[in-house]
Write a protein that holds these residues in place. Structure first.
Motif, mmCIF file in Angstrom:
data_model
loop_
_atom_site.group_PDB
_atom_site.id
_atom_site.type_symbol
_atom_site.label_atom_id
_atom_site.label_comp_id
_atom_site.label_asym_id
_atom_site.label_seq_id
_atom_site.Cartn_x
_atom_site.Cartn_y
_atom_site.Cartn_z
ATOM 1 N N PRO A 39 0.805 -1.236 0.000
ATOM 2 C CA PRO A 39 0.000 0.000 0.000
ATOM 3 C C PRO A 39 0.831 1.275 0.000
ATOM 4 O O PRO A 39 0.336 2.333 -0.375
ATOM 5 C CB PRO A 39 -0.824 -0.123 1.292
ATOM 6 C CG PRO A 39 -0.860 -1.579 1.601
ATOM 7 C CD PRO A 39 0.459 -2.121 1.122
ATOM 8 N N MET A 40 2.084 1.192 0.441
ATOM 9 C CA MET A 40 2.939 2.379 0.471
ATOM 10 C C MET A 40 3.742 2.552 -0.814
ATOM 11 O O MET A 40 4.478 3.518 -0.968
ATOM 12 C CB MET A 40 3.891 2.299 1.665
ATOM 13 C CG MET A 40 3.202 2.464 3.001
ATOM 14 S SD MET A 40 2.616 4.151 3.271
ATOM 15 C CE MET A 40 4.162 4.984 3.653
ATOM 16 N N ASP A 45 -0.394 8.599 -5.865
ATOM 17 C CA ASP A 45 -1.151 8.799 -4.628
ATOM 18 C C ASP A 45 -0.219 9.081 -3.457
ATOM 19 O O ASP A 45 0.835 8.445 -3.313
ATOM 20 C CB ASP A 45 -1.998 7.572 -4.298
ATOM 21 C CG ASP A 45 -3.169 7.407 -5.249
ATOM 22 O OD1 ASP A 45 -3.371 8.305 -6.084
ATOM 23 O OD2 ASP A 45 -3.874 6.388 -5.142
ATOM 24 N N LEU A 46 -0.620 10.025 -2.616
ATOM 25 C CA LEU A 46 0.100 10.325 -1.384
ATOM 26 C C LEU A 46 -0.560 9.571 -0.240
ATOM 27 O O LEU A 46 -1.775 9.677 -0.032
ATOM 28 C CB LEU A 46 0.073 11.837 -1.119
ATOM 29 C CG LEU A 46 0.639 12.333 0.213
ATOM 30 C CD1 LEU A 46 2.096 11.900 0.383
ATOM 31 C CD2 LEU A 46 0.521 13.847 0.292
ATOM 32 N N LEU A 69 3.112 9.407 11.712
ATOM 33 C CA LEU A 69 2.928 8.892 10.365
ATOM 34 C C LEU A 69 4.205 9.043 9.542
ATOM 35 O O LEU A 69 4.938 10.018 9.688
ATOM 36 C CB LEU A 69 1.799 9.636 9.646
ATOM 37 C CG LEU A 69 0.454 9.765 10.366
ATOM 38 C CD1 LEU A 69 -0.512 10.572 9.505
ATOM 39 C CD2 LEU A 69 -0.129 8.391 10.664
ATOM 40 N N ARG A 70 4.437 8.060 8.660
ATOM 41 C CA ARG A 70 5.529 8.148 7.688
ATOM 42 C C ARG A 70 4.924 8.321 6.310
ATOM 43 O O ARG A 70 4.410 7.367 5.719
ATOM 44 C CB ARG A 70 6.394 6.893 7.743
ATOM 45 C CG ARG A 70 7.540 6.887 6.712
ATOM 46 C CD ARG A 70 8.475 5.705 6.932
ATOM 47 N NE ARG A 70 7.783 4.434 6.788
ATOM 48 C CZ ARG A 70 7.580 3.805 5.638
ATOM 49 N NH1 ARG A 70 8.007 4.357 4.500
ATOM 50 N NH2 ARG A 70 6.958 2.644 5.596
ATOM 51 N N PRO A 71 4.955 9.533 5.751
ATOM 52 C CA PRO A 71 4.364 9.764 4.420
ATOM 53 C C PRO A 71 5.192 9.107 3.320
ATOM 54 O O PRO A 71 6.395 8.860 3.477
ATOM 55 C CB PRO A 71 4.378 11.294 4.279
ATOM 56 C CG PRO A 71 4.601 11.826 5.663
ATOM 57 C CD PRO A 71 5.423 10.791 6.353
ATOM 58 N N THR A 72 4.536 8.871 2.181
ATOM 59 C CA THR A 72 5.258 8.389 1.009
ATOM 60 C C THR A 72 6.099 9.523 0.422
ATOM 61 O O THR A 72 6.002 10.679 0.839
ATOM 62 C CB THR A 72 4.275 7.838 -0.045
ATOM 63 O OG1 THR A 72 3.248 8.815 -0.286
ATOM 64 C CG2 THR A 72 3.629 6.553 0.435
ATOM 65 N N GLY A 139 -4.866 7.422 3.645
ATOM 66 C CA GLY A 139 -4.730 8.400 2.585
ATOM 67 C C GLY A 139 -4.316 9.732 3.186
ATOM 68 O O GLY A 139 -4.727 10.084 4.292
ATOM 69 N N LEU A 140 -3.511 10.481 2.484
ATOM 70 C CA LEU A 140 -3.007 11.760 2.993
ATOM 71 C C LEU A 140 -2.986 12.775 1.862
ATOM 72 O O LEU A 140 -2.702 12.428 0.713
ATOM 73 C CB LEU A 140 -1.592 11.578 3.555
ATOM 74 C CG LEU A 140 -0.940 12.779 4.249
ATOM 75 C CD1 LEU A 140 -1.647 13.086 5.565
ATOM 76 C CD2 LEU A 140 0.547 12.506 4.503
ATOM 77 N N SER A 141 -3.309 14.020 2.181
ATOM 78 C CA SER A 141 -3.209 15.098 1.197
ATOM 79 C C SER A 141 -1.960 15.917 1.467
ATOM 80 O O SER A 141 -1.354 15.827 2.545
ATOM 81 C CB SER A 141 -4.440 16.013 1.287
ATOM 82 O OG SER A 141 -4.357 16.833 2.456
#
Length: 374
Positions: A39-40, A45-46, A69-72, A139-141
């Motif tokens: 998924p990462m 997609d972020l 959180l660890r963002p992509t 999901g992250l913006s």
């Protein structure tokens, strides 16, 4: 046009290798396939993976869920005070809510800290409180919002918060401390009592470690222990930051606190010295226009008698699940096209009757017959 010969003319668009791959996997997009593997692992997609969860009882009953959180790799970072939209899948429906990062914008490991208050009727906050654990992918913006520290930094700063509104100004305080900011900072926080104050140990630690930082706690119920007592009053500003008229003030808190502070700054003609961020929707006033008629959700072939509720609430009560986020007119994720009819903005009272215009469902109500492309 052949994909093997994408050039139609000298000015025609070229297909990139990524564009070719995405064309071949249409309609789902390449990320829909990559997420089956990891998924990462995303192209466009972020997303963000939960790497740590801490739950803390703040007021004896309410719980703060603190997520790290660890963002992509697509994450562009944020400015202290901004917000992000977080998306989760609940019973097959994607739900989005807005949260303000609480960490410094200069955090070196690139991780993101969100503090989520578990509200009894909060669908997403309850889900995160109950289900969040390391490994969960959200999901992250990208960060958004105009509530941010200005450059160059002001000579003095007053940070005012109440309740859950502490998170964006906490980020500002942490950021300023990381920058070695030497101007005067007063951090004024309103809460029912000491046990209702998120981040209290760290706030005290930062104030002790930085001689230019003053922490002022105002308790509205607890009679002892605070620097101030009772609801906001102009005297509070004079007591803790007598220089506030010549400084920059950042404010985030519940509607009552926001309204009181705004009224004071407006009365003293200091509006340009005050920056604000809503974390809860303002109370909805009784409609001052006709709310009879029917709202038609054209694409869904659903109609609903108007009751004065927001268009978002009407849609949900009619069994629809339109995309939405903050529910207070900030994130614009609930925006839909009104093809006909008249609507009223519940925050400003403004009436709009132009056809084929975009409206935010969460802050508009129908006035008479209305049709939406939803």
């Amino acid at each position: 046009m052949s994909l093997l010969n994408p050039r139609r003319s000298a000015g025609a668009r070229r297909f990139s290798p990524l564009g070719l791959v995405e064309a071949l996997v249409t309609p789902h997009g390449i990320d829909r396939y990559l997420e089956l593997v990891n998924p990462m692992l995303t192209v466009r997609d972020l997303r963000a993976e939960v790497v740590d969860v801490r739950r803390q009882v703040v007021d004896g009953t309410g719980v703060d869920t603190r997520l790290t959180l660890r963002p992509t790799r697509q994450w562009d970072g944020f400015d202290a005070g901004q917000f992000v939209s977080v998306t989760v899948d609940i019973d097959g429906v994607r739900r989005t809510r807005c949260y303000s990062p609480a960490n410094s914008q200069h955090r070196r490991d690139g991780l993101l800290e969100l503090t989520v208050k578990a509200h009894p009727e909060g669908l997403v906050s309850q889900y995160l409180h109950e289900q969040a654990r390391p490994g969960l992918v959200l999901g992250l913006s990208q960060a958004d919002g105009t509530f941010r520290l200005t450059l160059p930094r002001p000579e003095r700063l007053l940070l005012v918060s109440g309740g859950s509104g502490i998170t964006p100004v906490m980020s500002m305080l942490r950021t300023l401390c990381d920058e070695g900011y030497r101007g005067g900072i007063v951090f004024l926080h309103y809460a029912l009592s000491a046990e209702h104050v998120s981040y209290l140990p760290e706030l005290r630690q930062l104030a002790d470690a930085h001689d230019n930082v003053r922490l002022a706690l105002a308790y509205t119920e607890q009679q002892l222990g605070g620097d101030l007592h009772g609801l906001f009053h102009a005297s509070h500003l004079r007591d803790v930051a007598p220089w506030y008229a010549n400084a920059q003030t950042y404010l985030c808190g519940p509607p009552g606190l926001m309204a009181a502070v705004r009224a004071h700054f407006d009365g003293r003609r200091l509006t340009d010295r005050l920056a604000t961020e809503e974390f809860a929707p303002a109370p909805v006033a009784a409609p001052d226009a006709d709310v009879s008629g029917v709202t038609t959700f054209a694409r869904s072939a659903v109609t609903s008698d108007n009751t004065g509720d927001t268009l978002l609430e009407q849609a949900e009560n009619a069994g629809l699940s339109p995309e939405h986020g903050c529910r207070m007119g900030i994130c614009f994720s609930c925006t839909q096209v009104k093809t006909s009819g008249c609507v009223q903005n519940i925050r400003t009272g403004e009436i709009s009757s132009d056809p084929d215009t975009e409206v935010q469902l969460c802050i508009h109500r129908a006035v008479g017959d209305v049709a939406l492309d939803l």
